[in-house]
Design an enzyme around this catalytic site. Sequence first.
Site, mmCIF file in Angstrom:
data_model
loop_
_atom_site.group_PDB
_atom_site.id
_atom_site.type_symbol
_atom_site.label_atom_id
_atom_site.label_comp_id
_atom_site.label_asym_id
_atom_site.label_seq_id
_atom_site.Cartn_x
_atom_site.Cartn_y
_atom_site.Cartn_z
ATOM 1 N N HIS A 1 0.880 -1.178 0.000
ATOM 2 C CA HIS A 1 0.000 0.000 0.000
ATOM 3 C C HIS A 1 0.905 1.212 0.000
ATOM 4 C CE1 HIS A 1 -2.849 3.063 1.199
ATOM 5 N NE2 HIS A 1 -3.824 2.209 0.939
ATOM 6 N N GLU B 1 -6.582 5.444 0.912
ATOM 7 C CA GLU B 1 -6.515 6.073 -0.393
ATOM 8 C C GLU B 1 -7.598 7.140 -0.565
ATOM 9 O OE1 GLU B 1 -5.726 2.748 -2.786
ATOM 10 O OE2 GLU B 1 -6.999 3.482 -4.374
ATOM 11 N N ARG C 1 -6.527 10.741 -0.621
ATOM 12 C CA ARG C 1 -6.139 11.255 -1.940
ATOM 13 C C ARG C 1 -7.369 11.411 -2.825
ATOM 14 N NH1 ARG C 1 -2.717 6.773 -3.652
ATOM 15 N NH2 ARG C 1 -3.119 5.869 -1.616
ATOM 16 N N ARG D 1 -2.186 1.306 -6.992
ATOM 17 C CA ARG D 1 -1.315 1.214 -5.820
ATOM 18 C C ARG D 1 0.110 0.815 -6.162
ATOM 19 N NH1 ARG D 1 -5.585 -1.498 -1.546
ATOM 20 N NH2 ARG D 1 -6.564 0.502 -1.082
ATOM 21 N N HIS E 1 0.471 -4.727 2.132
ATOM 22 C CA HIS E 1 -0.934 -4.481 2.409
ATOM 23 C C HIS E 1 -1.849 -5.641 2.049
ATOM 24 C CE1 HIS E 1 -4.481 -2.249 3.204
ATOM 25 N NE2 HIS E 1 -4.887 -2.228 1.959
ATOM 26 N N HIS E 2 -1.654 -6.215 0.884
ATOM 27 C CA HIS E 2 -2.615 -7.222 0.423
ATOM 28 C C HIS E 2 -1.878 -8.282 -0.370
ATOM 29 C CE1 HIS E 2 -6.785 -8.403 -0.678
ATOM 30 N NE2 HIS E 2 -6.185 -8.913 -1.729
ATOM 31 N N ARG F 1 -4.460 -5.346 -6.715
ATOM 32 C CA ARG F 1 -5.859 -5.123 -6.349
ATOM 33 C C ARG F 1 -6.174 -3.636 -6.293
ATOM 34 N NH1 ARG F 1 -8.423 -3.709 -1.858
ATOM 35 N NH2 ARG F 1 -6.741 -4.121 -0.385
#
Length: 448
Positions: free
Chosen positions: A243, A256, A259, A280, A382-383, A422
């Site tokens: 992220h 996010e 932003r 990302r 993050h993911h 993602r």
Amino acid sequence: PSDIVNVVVVGSGGAGFSAAVAATDAGAKVILIEKEPVIGGNAKLAAGGMNAAWTDQQKAKDIKDSVESMYKDTMKGGRELNDPKLVDVLTSHSKGSVDWMTGMGADLNDVGRMGGASANRSHRPTGGAGVGAHVIQVLYDNALKRDIDMRMNTRGVEVIKDDSGKVEGLLVKGKYKGYYWIKAEAVVMATGGFGRNNERVAKLDPKLKGFISTNQPGATGDGLDVAGNAGAGMTDIQYIQAHPTLSVKGGVMVTEAVRGNGAILVNKEGKRFVNEITTRDKAAAAILNQTGKVAYLIFDDSVRKSLKKIDKYIQLGVVPSAETPEKLGKIEGIDGKALTATIAQYNKLVAAGKDTDFERANLPRALNEGHYYAIEVTPGVHHTMGGVSIDDKAEVLSEDKKVIPGLYGAGEVTGGVHGANRLGGNAISDIITFGRLAGEQAAAYSKK
Ligand code: ADP
């Protein structure tokens, strides 16, 4: 066995809860287990929103969107490596999933923009409060209403199969009860990802060695081994997302949506360097190229007021503010003169309605109201996009793409939905849609 049910759900994130509720509504007797002492997994930390297209909430705000557009954005964001059949399920069910959640009491009326989206389609509670905590609360309340048997401090250890290879149940380990097995026709794996397990992460992507993570402590990926030992194949396991914006001081992810609602990103030199709402992977790579591998989210009071979640970051004490960009620069060690010029130039672009500098697609508001704020950020794990292979009925597939009878998977533990990257807002969408699907399918299978 000490318990006999139709369906065991492993994991209490959004995918697990959705599966448990949906399976119960389809008439199955369900046990849901969670290895941690608390429910909610990573899902409860999600702040961005729930992506969905063509919803009543969008229509009420006159937002033009379509399932095709969400499909295209998701594939493009995933570098076209996503499994098209799974993306089709994700996007075509997205409105139905929002309706399912609101039908159970969720408020998803605020609709904002996230990276890589060509329309505002990220649904969250009014005022922009954290979507994950809300969704988990609603699902938990609904699980309680249905009297679902939920067991914390209980780890899924091994899927038990009969001689023909059909699922027969699950061996679990209760922290206090020890080992026992639950007899069930179907098991739903909803154990989340492995972002918090840096050893596993770095083995797959050495660039990420030593990275901090936004994930909860339980995101270690042991569910991948449980499914793998039961014969599951893995899809896209090497794709791990950083992220772009973790607060350096607070160690928490900064959504996010900050932003999306208008903040810009600048470097220590006080200059913008990227389209803030790009995907990302691109935003993270751009930040890693800046001095000290850090950047600053800069915004004003108008952005702050547009998103309740921002007050949470301010409460952590990691968001210095000042009356002018120049003064803000001094506090944070950013070139204040350059920052003043950058903001003036950005406001010009907002007035013109076109970002000729970095091609940012949305310019929601100028930065010229009240105080200015800065959050120092750096990328963190993050993911995890990859995981257990599934088909469009959430059935787990073996390495050679054969259905493992009785084994289902949903959410971050699975691979294929998000390809190589993602999009923000697609995780909540994924876990609700595939969790619900897995629950329904597991219930139907168990009664055959
Ligand atoms: P998703 O977003 O896909 O629903 P989450 O990370 O939100 O995933 O939730 C997954 C949950 O599963 C976490 O709460 C995690 O602690 C739990 N979990 C992981 N492995 C196991 C396991 N082997 N047994 C029981 N629970 C597990």
